[in-house]
Design a protein around this motif. Structure first.
Motif, mmCIF file in Angstrom:
data_model
loop_
_atom_site.group_PDB
_atom_site.id
_atom_site.type_symbol
_atom_site.label_atom_id
_atom_site.label_comp_id
_atom_site.label_asym_id
_atom_site.label_seq_id
_atom_site.Cartn_x
_atom_site.Cartn_y
_atom_site.Cartn_z
ATOM 1 N N LEU B 225 0.862 -1.171 0.000
ATOM 2 C CA LEU B 225 0.000 0.000 0.000
ATOM 3 C C LEU B 225 0.902 1.225 0.000
ATOM 4 C CD1 LEU B 225 -2.983 0.862 0.258
ATOM 5 C CD2 LEU B 225 -2.715 0.782 2.717
ATOM 6 N N TYR B 226 0.703 2.106 -0.959
ATOM 7 C CA TYR B 226 1.515 3.317 -1.043
ATOM 8 C C TYR B 226 0.627 4.520 -0.781
ATOM 9 C CZ TYR B 226 5.275 0.665 -3.240
ATOM 10 O OH TYR B 226 6.278 -0.231 -3.501
ATOM 11 N N VAL B 227 1.111 5.426 0.049
ATOM 12 C CA VAL B 227 0.359 6.648 0.330
ATOM 13 C C VAL B 227 1.229 7.834 -0.092
ATOM 14 C CG1 VAL B 227 -0.733 8.055 2.099
ATOM 15 C CG2 VAL B 227 -0.762 5.559 2.295
ATOM 16 N N LEU B 228 0.807 8.548 -1.109
ATOM 17 C CA LEU B 228 1.526 9.757 -1.527
ATOM 18 C C LEU B 228 0.903 10.922 -0.780
ATOM 19 C CD1 LEU B 228 3.650 10.857 -3.638
ATOM 20 C CD2 LEU B 228 1.672 11.506 -4.992
ATOM 21 N N HIS B 229 1.722 11.679 -0.069
ATOM 22 C CA HIS B 229 1.166 12.795 0.696
ATOM 23 C C HIS B 229 2.035 14.027 0.509
ATOM 24 C CE1 HIS B 229 4.235 12.250 3.896
ATOM 25 N NE2 HIS B 229 4.147 10.989 3.528
ATOM 26 N N THR B 230 1.629 15.108 1.168
ATOM 27 C CA THR B 230 2.294 16.374 0.924
ATOM 28 C C THR B 230 3.738 16.378 1.385
ATOM 29 O OG1 THR B 230 1.266 17.108 2.964
ATOM 30 C CG2 THR B 230 0.300 17.887 0.901
ATOM 31 N N GLY B 231 4.098 15.438 2.256
ATOM 32 C CA GLY B 231 5.474 15.447 2.728
ATOM 33 C C GLY B 231 6.321 14.365 2.091
ATOM 34 N N GLY B 232 5.712 13.525 1.261
ATOM 35 C CA GLY B 232 6.515 12.460 0.657
ATOM 36 C C GLY B 232 5.676 11.232 0.346
ATOM 37 N N LEU B 233 6.298 10.067 0.516
ATOM 38 C CA LEU B 233 5.633 8.809 0.161
ATOM 39 C C LEU B 233 5.794 7.827 1.316
ATOM 40 C CD1 LEU B 233 4.324 7.193 -2.199
ATOM 41 C CD2 LEU B 233 6.624 6.492 -2.825
ATOM 42 N N ILE B 234 4.722 7.103 1.620
ATOM 43 C CA ILE B 234 4.804 6.065 2.641
ATOM 44 C C ILE B 234 4.479 4.729 1.979
ATOM 45 C CG2 ILE B 234 3.710 5.121 4.713
ATOM 46 C CD1 ILE B 234 3.203 7.940 5.629
ATOM 47 N N LYS B 235 5.295 3.755 2.291
ATOM 48 C CA LYS B 235 5.007 2.418 1.759
ATOM 49 C C LYS B 235 4.746 1.505 2.949
ATOM 50 C CE LYS B 235 7.456 -1.426 -0.363
ATOM 51 N NZ LYS B 235 8.726 -1.896 -0.933
ATOM 52 N N MET B 236 3.701 0.705 2.868
ATOM 53 C CA MET B 236 3.456 -0.234 3.963
ATOM 54 C C MET B 236 2.911 -1.536 3.398
ATOM 55 S SD MET B 236 0.050 1.392 5.640
ATOM 56 C CE MET B 236 0.316 3.092 5.289
ATOM 57 N N SER B 237 3.101 -2.601 4.157
ATOM 58 C CA SER B 237 2.537 -3.874 3.718
ATOM 59 C C SER B 237 1.049 -3.870 4.030
ATOM 60 C CB SER B 237 3.224 -5.031 4.441
ATOM 61 O OG SER B 237 3.093 -4.830 5.827
ATOM 62 N N THR B 238 0.289 -4.638 3.293
ATOM 63 C CA THR B 238 -1.160 -4.536 3.440
ATOM 64 C C THR B 238 -1.653 -5.170 4.724
ATOM 65 O OG1 THR B 238 -1.401 -6.532 2.105
ATOM 66 C CG2 THR B 238 -1.657 -4.418 0.991
ATOM 67 N N ASP B 239 -0.772 -5.833 5.480
ATOM 68 C CA ASP B 239 -1.218 -6.322 6.774
ATOM 69 C C ASP B 239 -0.718 -5.427 7.889
ATOM 70 O OD1 ASP B 239 1.273 -8.995 7.014
ATOM 71 O OD2 ASP B 239 1.419 -6.837 6.641
ATOM 72 N N PHE B 240 -0.123 -4.329 7.537
ATOM 73 C CA PHE B 240 0.369 -3.332 8.499
ATOM 74 C C PHE B 240 1.281 -3.962 9.529
ATOM 75 C CE2 PHE B 240 -2.581 -1.135 6.229
ATOM 76 C CZ PHE B 240 -3.908 -1.374 6.553
ATOM 77 N N ALA B 241 2.090 -4.926 9.082
ATOM 78 C CA ALA B 241 2.898 -5.670 10.057
ATOM 79 C C ALA B 241 3.812 -4.743 10.843
ATOM 80 C CB ALA B 241 3.706 -6.724 9.320
ATOM 81 N N CYS B 242 4.324 -3.741 10.198
ATOM 82 C CA CYS B 242 5.283 -2.886 10.895
ATOM 83 C C CYS B 242 4.737 -1.510 11.240
ATOM 84 C CB CYS B 242 6.559 -2.733 10.054
ATOM 85 S SG CYS B 242 7.472 -4.273 9.986
ATOM 86 N N ASN B 243 3.466 -1.306 11.120
ATOM 87 C CA ASN B 243 2.967 0.006 11.539
ATOM 88 C C ASN B 243 1.639 -0.105 12.282
ATOM 89 O OD1 ASN B 243 1.850 -0.729 8.980
ATOM 90 N ND2 ASN B 243 1.123 1.358 8.707
ATOM 91 N N ASP B 244 1.453 -1.200 13.021
ATOM 92 C CA ASP B 244 0.185 -1.316 13.729
ATOM 93 C C ASP B 244 0.384 -1.171 15.224
ATOM 94 O OD1 ASP B 244 -0.034 -4.974 13.727
ATOM 95 O OD2 ASP B 244 1.579 -3.570 14.247
ATOM 96 N N TYR B 245 1.535 -0.672 15.625
ATOM 97 C CA TYR B 245 1.873 -0.667 17.044
ATOM 98 C C TYR B 245 0.883 0.119 17.866
ATOM 99 C CZ TYR B 245 6.058 -2.450 15.003
ATOM 100 O OH TYR B 245 6.925 -3.205 14.275
ATOM 101 N N LYS B 246 0.352 1.193 17.268
ATOM 102 C CA LYS B 246 -0.565 2.017 18.025
ATOM 103 C C LYS B 246 -1.730 1.178 18.525
ATOM 104 C CE LYS B 246 -2.946 6.469 17.411
ATOM 105 N NZ LYS B 246 -4.150 6.347 18.165
ATOM 106 N N PHE B 247 -2.136 0.182 17.736
ATOM 107 C CA PHE B 247 -3.314 -0.604 18.110
ATOM 108 C C PHE B 247 -2.933 -1.815 18.945
ATOM 109 C CE2 PHE B 247 -5.882 2.007 15.567
ATOM 110 C CZ PHE B 247 -5.080 2.391 14.500
ATOM 111 N N THR B 248 -1.884 -2.505 18.485
ATOM 112 C CA THR B 248 -1.511 -3.709 19.223
ATOM 113 C C THR B 248 -1.039 -3.353 20.617
ATOM 114 O OG1 THR B 248 0.656 -3.558 18.206
ATOM 115 C CG2 THR B 248 -0.936 -5.035 17.181
#
Lengths: 294, 794
Positions: B225-248
């Motif tokens: 999953l790629y998110v292009l935003h005003t500050g740049g680009l974010i790439k993440m896996s579709t299972d959010f393996a490395c960016n779900d810490y806030k929830f887990t």
């Protein structure tokens, strides 16, 4: 009896003394700014801060070199007059040549030739005098800078100057060309000379004096111009003319090089000394339109 | 044409020819007139199809062939290819009646023609910080809701791809993404991730909230999953393996904290109170251990993950330079991005493979796309890019410019296809078939402000627009020329002697052709740089036009109202008058007296000396003169005037510092006002001595003579000086700018115009001032004109 009759009212000694004093006073006063400038260009910064009138004590020669060197060459962070000088003089010369060339051609046509729509065309040129310079500025600046993309070129400055200046030159030259002896003109025509020949070989040489006068005029007016270069080039330091450099340096050099500032003023007057000398040589006496700052 | 033709007398034949010619010309005139009118009518223009008053359009999309949809805040409307309404679906009512769900406003939609579902995101009623996503489907030609799910946060964007729905929202300082199964959204989120900004430390990766970003485009590419935003680009896996810490983290922490709490409570001794803080700290420690985190800061939700456990492929944050719009072109494998300048950039995703491993915050080196020049974006404005993947075209819209730029991505790279003049601040634009649909908020036009308008424009016609324009221009020129010619030929035919007049005129024109040719450069310069700017300035004064907002909206005296209500205006014009009056007086009286003195001075040698000496100060450039006055004379630390004052008082007056007195102090510049004395001197010297002799015989005194003879006889010079001083004083810029810069109450109109042009780039306002100046100066410039004309004819 005879003496008193000859004596005109204004030749009363009291009156003469009065006018002598008054004119002397005026002259001295008018020379003050120049005097301070010269004096202070020989002083070091601290001396100037202490007293503006005193002559230098720390050695005129040394200060002279220091101040004038800084004014001319500048330092790493300060801009000297050297490059702006050359740039501005080039600008003035091209401005003068263009102005005189355009104006003289126009004047030639309007003086010697009759052609359809002559009055209409002349009106068209004259009517420009109705428009004060300031009026076109808000449109002229984006026109030159953005639409024509001449913001970084000399011609961005020159073309509008030509447009307005040619009209004044046209007026001036028309009067003078008209005063040239018609006989020369007519005989040249009979000989079969075409217009270009007459223009180059007869009109221009005969009118040399007034052409030089107007060229010098145009030169000085470009040299002295502050508003138009400022509008165009304030942001672009590489194009700054002498006037802009004078202005900006007067602010930034105040801190530690007052002497250099005054030296700068003196240096910037040099071209005008030449132009004044030239015009004075040809026109002393204050006959027509002279006496204005040349 | 030979000489003979010009001189031959008119014959019957030539009259007949004139008759024919005039008829032909009239025919051409009529045809081209009709053509011009017809072209003017059918010229490609945008069509307004819908207008709303109390609500706004929120999206336009199409999901099926020959039909398209738009949504307002409450309804989904289906239309056919002729823009007739087929169905109006009141989503809020249906949601309430069928699902018991209270909907706020429709925010956005997501649909692609291949999908069987259309997605609509809304806010919840009375809670902007929560939302619903509705799954709509087409059942027998009618829309119906197939499912609904709730999500947290304010809606930002959504995407349905490969069987999953991703909803981006912002519940707090974080932007999060919620993932649903398309077939079964009711079961709730399958996974949730947060958008982090991160950086690598020695043994760990720190992730903190990526705030202040606006999402420009989201895409699923190659399973990520790629998110292009005003500050740049974010790439993440579709299972959010490395960016779900806030929830887990919080999930686990809650459980651990509860059990710790219960344990602590049970072990509580008499008279002790629970130390909640310590318990929280303990829970934090255990949660981190359980999840394998190095640390977790609860207040900022910043997670620290051990380097060995972090997969930079599963989450990465790349920095871009103030992106303002962008889209991914699948066929080229590139992102196309617009930034804060006029260029279009591309970024080939393949470059990401070459990035150094185990690093975050790498700067994206984008390539400039050659040959594409977008409009210069105003300083405060933005541009947005809307991409239609099916037509492979993107549209760039601006908030302060009314252009739409169309970019074509169907080839190997991007190409600017056309730009068209549409509206300001378009909210969304979509290409469906041959038509371009867009809507905007009608904020500025005077009819019904607050109106939202949906318009359509036929693309093909727009592409042909230049052709229409060219033909229109040619036909107008043809019309005018043939009109004039037919008039001339008509007169030749009907009136006696007209042919001769025309021939004579032509003969003279041709004979003098070089005269006209030689004037061409002058005339071009004249019109381009004198007439056009002046007239355009007058026109501009009625528009809102500045570099910040080059909108060119008709302002209708707004600029003038601004001038008259500005508190500075009185002071400005007052100063102008003050300087004007002072300048006129000081340019006439003292120089006249001075010139007079020189003429009556008996010692001619001294007179010449004086005149020569007075040439010298004239050698200093004008601006230098002003600056010398400012520095050397007015200076409050050792200037001449300062010294003078300190002779008399202990507290000498401080010059150029007080807003009330500075303008008067400036009048001192140029003392003792010798000015253009030389002109008067010249004039006086030319007065014939006979006048003086006669006067002396009458026995008049000095001053009487001065007023009775000298002044009247130099009246032409006085007039000249008066007029030129008038014109120059009003336009005198160097004086105020170099001495005070307009401060200390010395602002003048010309300084104002300069500031407006150079510092604010407010050309509209500056034009209003300039026009007022023109009106004020008109009488002076007209007099000047008359005088010059008179003088040059004499």
């Amino acid at each position: 009896m005879k003496n008193s009759k000859l004596r005109k009212s204004y030749e009363k000694p009291a009156f003469q003394v009065f006018i002598t004093i008054w004119t002397t006073f005026c002259v001295l006063f008018l020379l003050i700014p120049l005097t301070i400038t010269i004096i202070n260009s020989f002083k070091s910064h601290d001396e100037i801060m202490t007293s503006i009138f005193a002559w230098t004590k720390t050695g005129a020669g040394k200060n002279f070199v220091e101040n004038y060197k800084m004014a001319l060459l500048g330092t790493d962070i300060k801009i000297g007059l050297y490059k702006p000088f050359l740039r501005t003089i080039l600008l003035c010369i091209i401005g003068a040549i263009g102005n005189v060339a355009l104006g003289s051609v126009l004047a030639y046509q309007f003086t010697y030739k009759e052609f359809p729509f002559k009055e209409g065309l002349f009106m068209m040129f004259i009517a420009v005098m109705l428009l004060p310079g300031i009026m076109g500025m808000p449109t002229l600046v984006p026109l030159i800078k953005i639409k024509l993309n001449l913001g970084n070129s000399m011609f961005g400055y020159l073309l509008p100057t030509y447009a307005g200046g040619q009209v004044t030159t046209l007026f001036l030259f028309r009067t003078f060309f008209g005063q040239q002896p018609k006989s020369v003109y007519e005989s040249a025509q009979i000989e079969g000379a075409n217009d270009l020949f007459i223009y180059m070989r007869i009109t221009l040489p005969l009118a040399f004096a007034i052409i030089l006068y107007q060229a010098v005029n145009a030169f000085s007016s470009v040299y002295n111009d502050y508003l138009w270069p400022s509008l165009l080039w304030m942001a672009n330091q590489d194009m700054h003319t002498v006037t802009l450099v004078l202005r900006s340096n007067s602010d930034t050099w105040k801190v530690d090089s007052y002497g250099a500032i005054y030296a700068m003023y003196i240096l910037s007057s040099i071209p005008l000394i030449f132009t004044s000398a030239i015009s004075m040589k040809y026109f002393s006496g204050g006959d027509f339109a002279s006496g204005m700052k040349l | 044409m030979k000489q003979g033709w010009f001189n031959a007398p008119p014959t019957e034949k030539s009259k007949k020819m004139s008759k024919i010619a005039s008829i032909v010309c009239m025919a051409i005139f009529a045809c081209s007139l009709i053509l011009s009118i017809v072209l003017g009518v059918i010229y490609p223009r945008a069509d307004r199809i819908r207008e709303t008053d109390n609500t706004r359009f929120t999206s336009v999309f199409y999901a099926e062939t020959d039909e398209w949809f738009y949504t307002t805040e409450q309804r989904v409307v289906r239309l056919d290819a002729d823009n007739d309404v087929l169905e109006e679906y009141p989503l809020n009512e249906k949601a309430a009646s069928e699902f018991g769900v209270q909907v706020g406003q429709i925010k956005d939609t997501y649909a692609t023609p291949d999908d069987e579902y259309m997605w609509v995101a809304t806010s919840q009623k009375d809670d902007e910080n929560k939302g619903y996503v509705f799954k709509l489907q087409d059942v027998d030609g009618k829309l119906s809701i197939a499912g609904v799910a709730a999500f947290n946060g304010m809606y930002k964007k959504m995407l349905a791809a490969e069987g999953y729905l991703y909803v981006f929202s912002k519940p707090d300082a974080f932007t999060i993404v919620t993932k649903y199964d398309v077939k079964n959204i009711e079961q709730g989120p399958i996974a949730q991730g947060a958008l982090y900004k991160g950086w690598t430390e020695r043994n760990s990766v720190k992730l903190e909230k990526a705030s202040e970003l606006i999402i420009l485009s989201v895409d699923v590419i190659d399973g990520y999953l790629y998110v292009l935003h005003t500050g740049g680009l974010i790439k993440m896996s579709t299972d959010f393996a490395c960016n779900d810490y806030k929830f887990t983290y919080w999930e686990t922490q809650n459980r651990i904290y509860e059990s710790l709490y219960a344990e602590a409570q049970a072990n509580l001794a008499e008279g002790e109170t629970l130390d909640e803080k310590a318990l929280k700290k303990e829970a934090n420690k255990w949660t981190c251990k359980a999840l394998g985190l190095v640390s977790y800061a609860e207040s900022s939700d910043t997670a620290e993950v051990p380097l060995k456990d972090f997969d930079f492929n599963s989450y990465n944050y790349y920095i871009g330079d103030k992106f303002s719009g962008g889209a991914y072109v699948k066929e080229q494998g590139k992102y196309y991005i617009i930034a804060s300048d006029t260029k279009l950039y591309s970024y080939d995703l393949a470059y990401l493979d070459d990035m150094p491993p185990e690093v975050m915050n790498i700067y994206l080196e984008c390539d400039v796309v050659e040959g594409v020049e977008l409009f210069a974006k105003p300083m405060t404005g933005y541009a947005a890019l809307f991409y239609s993947p099916y037509s492979r075209k993107a549209f760039v819209v601006y908030d302060a410019l009314s252009e739409i730029s169309c970019l074509d991505f169907s080839g190997e790279t991007a190409r600017m296809e056309f730009t068209l003049e549409a509206e300001f601040d378009i909210n969304r634009i979509v290409q469906i078939g041959d038509n371009l649909y867009y809507f905007y908020f009608n904020r500025f036009q005077t009819e019904r402000a607050g109106q939202s308008i949906l318009s359509v424009v036929n693309l093909q016609k727009q592409l042909d627009a230049p052709m229409y324009t060219a033909v229109l221009v040619i036909s107008i020129i043809l019309c005018v020329v043939s009109g004039i010619l037919s008039l001339i030929f008509f007169l030749c035919w009907r009136r006696e002697g007209y042919i001769q007049k025309v021939k004579l005129l032509l003969k003279r024109l041709v004979k003098n052709k070089w005269v006209y040719v030689s004037m061409i450069p002058s005339v071009i310069l004249l019109f381009l740089f004198c007439y056009y700017p002046a007239i355009e300035s007058i026109r501009l004064s009625f528009f809102e036009y500045s570099t910040a907002k080059p909108t060119m909206r008709w302002n209708n005296f707004e600029n003038y109202k601004l001038i008259f209500t500005n508190s500075y205006t009185g002071e400005m014009f007052g100063n102008m008058f003050l300087f004007l009056v002072a300048d006129i007086i000081t340019s006439l009286a003292p120089p006249l007296v001075f010139a007079f003195m020189l003429t009556v001075m008996r010692n001619k040698g001294y007179s010449r000396l004086v005149r020569t000496l007075l040439f010298i100060p004239g050698v200093i450039p004008g601006i230098a003169g002003m600056l010398i006055w400012r520095e050397g004379i007015f200076s409050n630390s050792g200037g001449v005037l300062h010294l003078l004052c300190s002779l008399f008082t202990d507290e000498p007056h401080l010059f150029l510092t007080s807003p009330t007195t500075t303008r008067f102090e400036m009048l001192l510049i140029g003392f003792p006002y010798v000015g253009a004395y030389l002109i008067f001197y010249g004039g006086m010297m030319n007065i014939a001595d006979s006048y003086y002799e006669a006067a002396e015989l009458e026995g008049i005194g000095i001053w009487k003579r001065f007023f009775a003879i000298d002044i009247p006889l130099v009246l032409p010079q006085i007039k000249y000086i008066f007029i030129t001083t008038f014109i120059h004083s009003v336009q005198n810029f160097a004086r105020v700018d170099s001495v005070t810069g307009g401060l200390q109450g010395t602002m003048t109109p010309i300084q104002m115009i300069y500031d407006l042009i150079n510092e604010s780039g407010a050309y509209g306002e500056a034009s209003a001032y300039a026009t007022l100046m023109f009106v004020f100066l008109f009488f002076a410039t007209a007099l000047n004109l008359r005088k010059q004309k008179h003088d040059s004819e004499v």
